[in-house]
Every structure is written in structure tokens, then in C-alpha cells.
Design an enzyme around this catalytic site. Structure first.
Site, PDB file in Angstrom:
ATOM      1  N   ALA A 115       0.949  -5.157  11.722  1.00  0.00           N
ATOM      2  CA  ALA A 115       0.791  -3.652  11.531  1.00  0.00           C
ATOM      3  C   ALA A 115       1.951  -3.030  11.449  1.00  0.00           C
ATOM      4  O   ALA A 115       2.468  -2.053  11.931  1.00  0.00           O
ATOM      5  CB  ALA A 115      -0.022  -3.166  12.562  1.00  0.00           C
ATOM      6  N   LYS A 166       5.173  -8.010   1.741  1.00  0.00           N
ATOM      7  CA  LYS A 166       5.850  -7.006   0.643  1.00  0.00           C
ATOM      8  C   LYS A 166       6.750  -6.135   1.399  1.00  0.00           C
ATOM      9  O   LYS A 166       6.407  -5.807   2.351  1.00  0.00           O
ATOM     10  CB  LYS A 166       4.705  -6.876  -0.373  1.00  0.00           C
ATOM     11  CG  LYS A 166       3.649  -5.827   0.377  1.00  0.00           C
ATOM     12  CD  LYS A 166       3.975  -4.429   0.359  1.00  0.00           C
ATOM     13  CE  LYS A 166       2.858  -3.514   1.325  1.00  0.00           C
ATOM     14  NZ  LYS A 166       3.418  -2.607   1.943  1.00  0.00           N
ATOM     15  N   ASP A 177      -3.759  -3.583  -1.202  1.00  0.00           N
ATOM     16  CA  ASP A 177      -2.536  -4.411  -1.395  1.00  0.00           C
ATOM     17  C   ASP A 177      -3.023  -5.790  -1.652  1.00  0.00           C
ATOM     18  O   ASP A 177      -1.989  -6.709  -2.103  1.00  0.00           O
ATOM     19  CB  ASP A 177      -1.613  -4.579  -0.095  1.00  0.00           C
ATOM     20  CG  ASP A 177      -0.988  -3.155   0.249  1.00  0.00           C
ATOM     21  OD1 ASP A 177      -0.568  -2.430  -0.760  1.00  0.00           O
ATOM     22  OD2 ASP A 177      -0.423  -3.038   1.460  1.00  0.00           O
ATOM     23  N   GLY A 199      -1.490  -9.004   6.958  1.00  0.00           N
ATOM     24  CA  GLY A 199      -3.026  -9.380   6.949  1.00  0.00           C
ATOM     25  C   GLY A 199      -3.446  -9.433   5.252  1.00  0.00           C
ATOM     26  O   GLY A 199      -4.049 -10.372   5.025  1.00  0.00           O
ATOM     27  N   ALA A 220       2.174  -5.702   4.962  1.00  0.00           N
ATOM     28  CA  ALA A 220       1.025  -6.382   3.993  1.00  0.00           C
ATOM     29  C   ALA A 220       0.682  -7.888   4.721  1.00  0.00           C
ATOM     30  O   ALA A 220       0.241  -8.819   3.901  1.00  0.00           O
ATOM     31  CB  ALA A 220       1.030  -6.344   2.622  1.00  0.00           C
TER      32      ALA A 220
HETATM   33  C1  LIG Z   1       0.400   1.604   2.556  1.00  0.00           C
HETATM   34  C2  LIG Z   1       0.406   0.203   1.774  1.00  0.00           C
HETATM   35  O1  LIG Z   1       0.625  -0.714   2.272  1.00  0.00           O
HETATM   36  C3  LIG Z   1       1.520   0.211   0.610  1.00  0.00           C
HETATM   37  O2  LIG Z   1       1.619  -0.737  -0.062  1.00  0.00           O
HETATM   38  C4  LIG Z   1      -0.923   0.540   1.102  1.00  0.00           C
HETATM   39  O3  LIG Z   1      -1.160   1.534   0.312  1.00  0.00           O
HETATM   40  C5  LIG Z   1      -2.150   0.253   1.933  1.00  0.00           C
HETATM   41  O4  LIG Z   1      -3.042  -1.016   1.651  1.00  0.00           O
HETATM   42  P1  LIG Z   1      -4.241  -1.784   2.346  1.00  0.00           P
HETATM   43  O5  LIG Z   1      -3.259  -1.766   3.915  1.00  0.00           O
HETATM   44  O6  LIG Z   1      -4.425  -3.072   1.731  1.00  0.00           O
HETATM   45  O7  LIG Z   1      -5.089  -0.442   2.576  1.00  0.00           O
HETATM   46  P2  LIG Z   1      -6.649  -0.479   2.717  1.00  0.00           P
HETATM   47  O8  LIG Z   1      -6.858  -1.953   3.789  1.00  0.00           O
HETATM   48  O9  LIG Z   1      -7.189  -0.446   1.205  1.00  0.00           O
HETATM   49  O10 LIG Z   1      -7.001   0.956   3.338  1.00  0.00           O
HETATM   50  C6  LIG Z   1      -6.511   1.119   4.815  1.00  0.00           C
HETATM   51  C7  LIG Z   1      -6.590   2.658   4.724  1.00  0.00           C
HETATM   52  O11 LIG Z   1      -5.468   3.265   4.231  1.00  0.00           O
HETATM   53  C8  LIG Z   1      -5.785   4.377   3.383  1.00  0.00           C
HETATM   54  N1  LIG Z   1      -5.647   4.494   1.912  1.00  0.00           N
HETATM   55  C9  LIG Z   1      -5.259   3.086   1.426  1.00  0.00           C
HETATM   56  C10 LIG Z   1      -4.967   3.049   0.175  1.00  0.00           C
HETATM   57  C11 LIG Z   1      -4.889   4.144  -0.749  1.00  0.00           C
HETATM   58  N2  LIG Z   1      -4.432   4.028  -1.897  1.00  0.00           N
HETATM   59  N3  LIG Z   1      -5.188   5.377  -0.102  1.00  0.00           N
HETATM   60  C12 LIG Z   1      -5.485   5.429   1.163  1.00  0.00           C
HETATM   61  O12 LIG Z   1      -6.054   6.299   1.596  1.00  0.00           O
HETATM   62  C13 LIG Z   1      -7.399   4.594   3.437  1.00  0.00           C
HETATM   63  O13 LIG Z   1      -7.635   5.489   4.587  1.00  0.00           O
HETATM   64  C14 LIG Z   1      -7.729   3.479   3.970  1.00  0.00           C
HETATM   65  O14 LIG Z   1      -9.033   3.259   5.054  1.00  0.00           O
HETATM   66  N1  LIG Z   2      -4.587 -12.008   9.265  1.00  0.00           N
HETATM   67  C1  LIG Z   2      -3.980 -10.918   9.593  1.00  0.00           C
HETATM   68  N2  LIG Z   2      -2.862 -10.698  10.096  1.00  0.00           N
HETATM   69  C2  LIG Z   2      -2.347  -9.619  10.526  1.00  0.00           C
HETATM   70  N3  LIG Z   2      -3.153  -8.510  10.905  1.00  0.00           N
HETATM   71  C3  LIG Z   2      -4.628  -8.692  10.787  1.00  0.00           C
HETATM   72  C4  LIG Z   2      -5.113  -9.795  10.168  1.00  0.00           C
HETATM   73  N4  LIG Z   2      -6.497  -9.803  10.066  1.00  0.00           N
HETATM   74  C5  LIG Z   2      -6.764  -8.492  10.731  1.00  0.00           C
HETATM   75  N5  LIG Z   2      -5.662  -7.993  11.104  1.00  0.00           N
HETATM   76  C6  LIG Z   2      -5.682  -6.644  11.849  1.00  0.00           C
HETATM   77  O1  LIG Z   2      -5.099  -5.662  10.828  1.00  0.00           O
HETATM   78  C7  LIG Z   2      -4.018  -4.684  11.398  1.00  0.00           C
HETATM   79  C8  LIG Z   2      -3.108  -4.277  10.379  1.00  0.00           C
HETATM   80  O2  LIG Z   2      -2.444  -5.766  10.230  1.00  0.00           O
HETATM   81  P1  LIG Z   2      -1.267  -5.739   8.934  1.00  0.00           P
HETATM   82  O3  LIG Z   2      -0.166  -6.652   9.477  1.00  0.00           O
HETATM   83  O4  LIG Z   2      -1.821  -6.317   7.703  1.00  0.00           O
HETATM   84  O5  LIG Z   2      -0.791  -4.406   8.800  1.00  0.00           O
HETATM   85  P2  LIG Z   2       0.302  -4.122   7.565  1.00  0.00           P
HETATM   86  O6  LIG Z   2       1.295  -4.818   7.395  1.00  0.00           O
HETATM   87  O7  LIG Z   2       0.569  -2.540   8.094  1.00  0.00           O
HETATM   88  O8  LIG Z   2      -0.818  -3.949   6.217  1.00  0.00           O
HETATM   89  P3  LIG Z   2      -0.289  -2.906   4.940  1.00  0.00           P
HETATM   90  O9  LIG Z   2       1.184  -3.202   4.742  1.00  0.00           O
HETATM   91  O10 LIG Z   2      -1.381  -3.744   3.952  1.00  0.00           O
HETATM   92  O11 LIG Z   2      -1.013  -1.517   5.328  1.00  0.00           O
HETATM   93  C9  LIG Z   2      -3.534  -5.457  12.516  1.00  0.00           C
HETATM   94  O12 LIG Z   2      -3.704  -4.466  13.479  1.00  0.00           O
HETATM   95  C10 LIG Z   2      -4.706  -6.349  12.930  1.00  0.00           C
HETATM   96  O13 LIG Z   2      -5.594  -6.159  14.052  1.00  0.00           O
END
Ligand SMILES: C[C@](O)(CO)[C@H](O)COP(=O)(O)OP(=O)(O)OC[C@H]1O[C@@H](n2ccc(N)nc2=O)[C@H](O)[C@@H]1O
Ligand SMILES: Nc1ncnc2c1ncn2[C@@H]1O[C@H](COP(=O)(O)OP(=O)(O)OP(=O)(O)O)[C@@H](O)[C@H]1O
Length: 314
Positions: A101, A11, A141, A107, A105
Site C-alpha cells: 500500500a 513502478k 496498473d 499487488g 503497484a
Molecule cells: C495511483 C495509481 O497507482 C497510479 O499509477 C493508479 O492510478 C491506481 O491503480 P490501481 O491501484 O491499479 O487502481 P484500481 O485497482 O484500478 O482502482 C483502485 C481505486 O482507485 C480509484 N481510481 C483508480 C484508477 C483511476 N484511473 N481512477 C480512480 O479513481 C478508484 O476509486 C478505484 O476504486
Molecule cells: N499481492 C498483494 N501484494 C500487496 N498487497 C496486496 C496484494 N493483494 C492484495 N493486496 C492488498 O492491496 C492493498 C494495496 O496494496 P499494494 O501494495 O498493491 O498498493 P499500492 O502499491 O498502493 O498499489 P497501486 O500503486 O497499484 O495503487 C494492500 O493493503 C493489501 O491489503
């Protein structure tokens, strides 16, 4: 069926506004989320045991119980012990295409695929809203990743309202390979820097939500106006990520000099995305930025906005 292959799209955030504090250290958000065609594949196969296994072709992704896809499977086993006992565990095999990371999104989408897949393999018959309620326990997410398309997300990001599908707009993604930004760091730093500006009274929150609901981005989406959507891209997390990571700011600026509709960082970064009117313009913009910055560590992807979330791969 005892095995399924699922397509798990990434996304981007067309709009991310931080409105205030939410319970549990989270933030109250108003976002417009959009699925794109860059996707992982998640293969699930019943393994005849009571033990889930997780494997992934990327060494940046944990292959143990901390993998979000594994955690999704364990949540389903805990919620539905009878189905788990009857049908058993699955092997989860993730083919990673989505950078890790990256603010895309990846993971979360893998976890969403496991919820959708186990619902089928265990013949649970859960509806999409029921799956999304479970998904919200794992991550903010993940509910969106299940339904995908274009949606307004409020609350922590888990409260969803579908928006009209967008016209076929192309998207260029660009990311420095060795750069990762932790989501918790981005929100935590935002709170430290800007927390004092939050509106905490319920009435003020409601008013800001309503203002967003009638907001220009939603109107631009309703009018299918790609130019306007490009101009209205917004992400509050840029306020912390760009000063801390000047190379992301530089990448974003490089896109501003190309023929695109708009450019923004996605989610908590560090991926920068740009919208373009056609795949040709997207390709051209990526070549221009690549040549301008001439950095060996910079990766590009060209994708499309898509109207769906998790799909079964037939
Ligand atoms: C940055 C975005 O990816 C934008 O879509 C999301 O808001 C984050 O979604 P996500 O990775 O699914 O987040 P979560 O796994 O629920 O939370 C990860 C960390 O992000 C922060 N977090 C997340 C969502 C939110 N509404 N407020 C927060 O402060 C919190 O510190 C939490 O510990
Ligand atoms: N299936 C998975 N795919 C990717 N990363 C994963 C997974 N499971 C756990 N992780 C851990 O989660 C962390 C975040 O990875 P991810 O790719 O989901 O981040 P992101 O795209 O920034 O997510 P978001 O946009 O939801 O914040 C990584 O550093 C990794 O160690």
C-alpha cells in the site's frame, strides 16, 4: 514446465495528471509510468488440484481469495476453463520486497506475474496485448506491470504507449513503515476537493490529452534529458496526500536539499521517490535525509530505472 519463478517489479509515476471523470467512478488520467529494479518474486507451481493457494512472507498481505495474485488466477480459470481443467490450479508463493500500500503497484505487479505465468503453464499462447486486456479487468496498473519499462498511460491507466528507455538513472525510495494510503481514498478526496475543475466535454478532454501528448515530459524522455525529467516530475495526487500527511510533505522537502534530479510522491503515496544521476549520489541523498529526519520508522531503498516488466527468473 509445471513451475515458474517470475520477477515482478515495482513502478513509480514520473507524471500523473488527473484530466477528468471516467466511467465507474474512475478518473481519466495522463501518466508516465516507469518500472524500477525493486521487485517481488512470484513462484507458481502446478499443485495437481482444482484449488489455488496463495502464500506470502509478509503479514501485511492477505493470503486468501482477496489477494490480487489469487484473483488474477481465478480470472484466468474463468476465462480458460478447458486449460484449467486440463492443467489444474497452482500454488502461488509471493516473496515480498515491495512495500505494501505504498503507491508502487506491488499487488498489481504480483497479479501481472500470475497472468504471465499461467499463460505459460497452461500453454495458452496469449500475446502481451491479450494478457493486458484481461489485466485491465482486475486493476488499472496491471496492464503496465506486464510490459513495464517507460510508458505513457491514458484512460484509467490501462491504455499504454511505450516510450523510449531511459538512461541509467538511480532512484531512492523512502517510506514511513507504518503509513499506508488507500488509492480509493486519494482519488475520492481529490474528486471532493477538485472535481469541479474537471473538463467533462469530450472536445475539451481531447484537447487536454493532445496537450499532454506533446508535453514537456515526453520531450525530455525523448531527449534522454535526466535533468529535465527531474524538474518535470508531477503528481496531482500530492494535492490531497501532502496536506493530509504532513510527514510525507516533510520527507519530500528533506530531499529537496540534497544533490538529486527531482523528487515526487509515487502514485497515491505515501512513498516518496527521488531521481539521482548515479547510485553513489542516490546513496548519499538517502543518508542525508535519514540523518536530517532521524526517524526510526523511515525505510529507504536505492534502485535503478529498468526497461522491462514481468521477467521469468532463470
Ligand atoms: C495511483 C495509481 O497507482 C497510479 O499509477 C493508479 O492510478 C491506481 O491503480 P490501481 O491501484 O491499479 O487502481 P484500481 O485497482 O484500478 O482502482 C483502485 C481505486 O482507485 C480509484 N481510481 C483508480 C484508477 C483511476 N484511473 N481512477 C480512480 O479513481 C478508484 O476509486 C478505484 O476504486
Ligand atoms: N499481492 C498483494 N501484494 C500487496 N498487497 C496486496 C496484494 N493483494 C492484495 N493486496 C492488498 O492491496 C492493498 C494495496 O496494496 P499494494 O501494495 O498493491 O498498493 P499500492 O502499491 O498502493 O498499489 P497501486 O500503486 O497499484 O495503487 C494492500 O493493503 C493489501 O491489503
Amino acid at each position: 514446465m509445471r513451475s515458474y519463478s517470475l520477477i515482478a517489479p515495482a513502478k513509480i509515476n514520473l507524471y500523473l495528471e488527473i484530466i477528468g471523470n471516467a466511467p465507474g467512478g474512475y478518473h481519466e488520467l495522463a501518466m508516465v509510468l516507469q518500472s524500477i529494479s525493486l521487485a517481488d518474486r512470484v513462484h507458481l507451481r502446478a499443485n495437481g488440484t482444482q484449488q489455488f493457494h496463495c502464500a506470502c512472507n509478509s503479514n501485511q498481505v492477505p493470503q486468501d481469495k482477496t489477494n490480487l495474485a489469487y484473483r488474477a488466477a481465478e480470472l484466468m480459470a474463468k476465462q480458460f476453463p478447458q486449460a484449467f481443467n486440463r492443467y489444474g490450479a497452482v500454488d502461488i508463493n509471493i516473496e515480498k520486497q515491495i512495500p505494501v500500500a505504498a503507491g508502487l503497484a506491488g499487488g498489481s505487479s504480483n497479479a501481472a506475474a500470475v497472468l504471465v505465468g499461467l499463460n505459460l503453464i497452461w500453454q495458452l499462447g496469449l500475446t502481451q496485448p491479450e494478457l493486458q486486456e484481461l489485466a485491465a479487468q482486475l486493476g488499472s496498473d496491471i496492464p503496465f506491470c506486464i510490459s513495464g519499462g517507460t510508458a505513457l498511460a491514458t484512460g484509467r491507466g490501462e491504455m499504454l504507449e511505450p516510450l523510449p528507455d531511459l538512461p541509467p538513472i538511480s532512484v531512492i525510495l523512502a517510506k514511513y513503515r507504518s503509513l499506508e494510503i488507500s488509492t480509493a481514498w486519494a482519488y475520492g478526496t481529490y474528486r471532493q476537493k477538485f472535481g469541479h475543475t474537471y473538463v467533462s466535454e469530450p472536445e475539451a478532454l481531447l484537447e487536454r490529452r493532445q496537450r499532454f501528448h506533446s508535453g514537456s515530459m515526453i520531450a525530455a524522455i525523448a531527449h534522454q534529458d535526466g535533468q529535465k525529467i527531474g524538474q518535470l516530475l508531477h503528481n496531482d495526487l500530492e494535492k490531497v496526500a501532502l496536506p493530509a500527511y504532513p510527514q510525507v510533505a516533510q520527507l519530500r522537502s528533506a530531499f529537496e536539499n540534497t544533490d538529486i534530479l527531482g523528487v515526487m510522491m509515487s502514485g497515491s503515496g505515501p512513498t516518496v521517490f527521488a531521481l539521482a544521476e548515479s547510485p553513489e549520489k542516490a546513496q548519499q541523498a538517502s543518508i542525508t535525509v535519514k540523518n536530517t529526519l532521524n526517524h526510526p520508522d523511515l525505510d529507504f531503498w536505492v534502485a535503478q530505472l529498468i526497461p522491462c516488466g514481468i521477467q521469468i527468473d532463470h
